[in-house]
Design a protein around this motif. Sequence first.
Motif, PDB file in Angstrom:
ATOM      1  N   ASN A 150       0.829  -1.209   0.000  1.00  0.00           N
ATOM      2  CA  ASN A 150       0.000   0.000   0.000  1.00  0.00           C
ATOM      3  C   ASN A 150       0.865   1.261   0.000  1.00  0.00           C
ATOM      4  N   PRO A 151       1.738   1.377  -0.985  1.00  0.00           N
ATOM      5  CA  PRO A 151       2.641   2.530  -1.014  1.00  0.00           C
ATOM      6  C   PRO A 151       1.887   3.818  -1.319  1.00  0.00           C
ATOM      7  N   LYS A 152       2.450   4.927  -0.893  1.00  0.00           N
ATOM      8  CA  LYS A 152       1.917   6.225  -1.292  1.00  0.00           C
ATOM      9  C   LYS A 152       2.541   6.571  -2.641  1.00  0.00           C
ATOM     10  N   THR A 153       1.708   6.997  -3.557  1.00  0.00           N
ATOM     11  CA  THR A 153       2.194   7.239  -4.913  1.00  0.00           C
ATOM     12  C   THR A 153       2.183   8.729  -5.232  1.00  0.00           C
ATOM     13  N   TYR A 154       3.183   9.121  -6.013  1.00  0.00           N
ATOM     14  CA  TYR A 154       3.387  10.523  -6.346  1.00  0.00           C
ATOM     15  C   TYR A 154       3.675  10.636  -7.842  1.00  0.00           C
ATOM     16  N   GLU A 155       3.596  11.854  -8.333  1.00  0.00           N
ATOM     17  CA  GLU A 155       3.795  12.063  -9.761  1.00  0.00           C
ATOM     18  C   GLU A 155       5.264  12.054 -10.142  1.00  0.00           C
ATOM     19  N   LYS A 156       6.127  12.612  -9.279  1.00  0.00           N
ATOM     20  CA  LYS A 156       7.534  12.797  -9.639  1.00  0.00           C
ATOM     21  C   LYS A 156       8.458  12.361  -8.513  1.00  0.00           C
ATOM     22  N   ASN A 157       9.729  12.118  -8.880  1.00  0.00           N
ATOM     23  CA  ASN A 157      10.747  11.784  -7.888  1.00  0.00           C
ATOM     24  C   ASN A 157      10.874  12.872  -6.835  1.00  0.00           C
ATOM     25  N   GLY A 158      10.823  14.138  -7.275  1.00  0.00           N
ATOM     26  CA  GLY A 158      10.947  15.240  -6.341  1.00  0.00           C
ATOM     27  C   GLY A 158       9.852  15.238  -5.293  1.00  0.00           C
ATOM     28  N   HIS A 159       8.664  14.834  -5.686  1.00  0.00           N
ATOM     29  CA  HIS A 159       7.549  14.757  -4.738  1.00  0.00           C
ATOM     30  C   HIS A 159       7.774  13.631  -3.732  1.00  0.00           C
ATOM     31  N   VAL A 160       8.364  12.536  -4.203  1.00  0.00           N
ATOM     32  CA  VAL A 160       8.680  11.425  -3.299  1.00  0.00           C
ATOM     33  C   VAL A 160       9.695  11.876  -2.253  1.00  0.00           C
ATOM     34  N   LEU A 161      10.754  12.566  -2.700  1.00  0.00           N
ATOM     35  CA  LEU A 161      11.776  13.051  -1.779  1.00  0.00           C
ATOM     36  C   LEU A 161      11.177  14.026  -0.779  1.00  0.00           C
ATOM     37  N   GLU A 162      10.331  14.907  -1.242  1.00  0.00           N
ATOM     38  CA  GLU A 162       9.678  15.869  -0.354  1.00  0.00           C
ATOM     39  C   GLU A 162       8.871  15.152   0.721  1.00  0.00           C
ATOM     40  N   ALA A 163       8.183  14.082   0.335  1.00  0.00           N
ATOM     41  CA  ALA A 163       7.375  13.322   1.291  1.00  0.00           C
ATOM     42  C   ALA A 163       8.258  12.676   2.363  1.00  0.00           C
ATOM     43  N   VAL A 164       9.422  12.149   1.941  1.00  0.00           N
ATOM     44  CA  VAL A 164      10.354  11.560   2.907  1.00  0.00           C
ATOM     45  C   VAL A 164      10.888  12.643   3.832  1.00  0.00           C
ATOM     46  N   ASN A 165      11.219  13.787   3.279  1.00  0.00           N
ATOM     47  CA  ASN A 165      11.808  14.875   4.061  1.00  0.00           C
ATOM     48  C   ASN A 165      10.836  15.447   5.084  1.00  0.00           C
TER      49      ASN A 165
END
Length: 349
Positions: free
Chosen positions: A205-220
Amino acid sequence: MRSLKRVMVAAIAAFGLTASMAACSTDNNGTEGANNDGPLVIYSGRNEELIDPLIQKFEEETGIKPEVRYAGSAEQAQLLLTEADRSPAHVFLSQEAGALGLVAQKDLLATLPEDVMSKVPAGYSSEDQQWVGLTGRARVVAYDKDSVDEADVPDTYQEMVDPKWEGKIGVAPGNASFLAFVTAIRVAEGDDAAREWLKKLAGLNPKTYEKNGHVLEAVNKGEVQLGLINHYYWYNLAAEEGQDNMRAQIKFGQDGDLAALVNATGVGIMKTAEDRDDARQFVDYLLSADGQEYFAEETAEYPLVEGVDGPEGVPPLSELKTPDVDLSELGSVDETAAMVDEAGLTLNK
């Protein structure tokens, strides 16, 4: 929720209308379609904010003012397949090898001369000389240092889908880099192994995002504990915010594992434009010291031309033990996108 196929179709329809009209329009010399007249048209799968300064430098140095059309690499590739030899594009600039491979498979790219190909190690360009690599970008796992110890961060592609990461991982399933990564699994381990990996990932059940940058922002932000991205996103953000001020850190893949994949950005000249001198000049500029240094200094990507220093503070490319994957074989991104859809990894909207 939107399937990757619907996302790609919508993007192609929106972007392709103008380009398709241009492909059928009459240029200043009264001819139709792609030809040797008019401005140099570049289809860029690379972000405008990132690539426009380099385009400006090219224009200043050569006097050539190109017309650049931006969209995602996967969308650009699909558009080129649709337009075929009627495309107004003269050059295809891609953020990863798979999109270039897809276009090359349809015999739409010109054969590049040996003096171009020899500037880059063979493993980062197409074996049939239809596209040449420009920079390397390593796949890494971003992690939230406030909630995960580095020792526990997965550094193999199988550890990425361990059940303990359920609800704690972020991915960009429609991003070209993610699709290329899954395609690499297919190439190295087979379609069944890739389907099983995607099934396990979807089961988290991963959280999905449009771009790599959005993924990094979510981790940060601590929104997710892990995220699958390319290395340079983290280094660019760290340069802005300061490494010590970031919750997000990164871990490179284990030597030889698919988690250590280094994909290549690249460029190809359309077969309809193989005689255009400005197209060749653009490719030469991207492979020049100025072009390669721009990527190393401004985007933290690995330059592929020998003699150009890599980005400061980034582990040298020569020290990364990448998996045995031929980037020329990553062209089947359509099949991969269908497989990702089948697994249920859709973009949350």
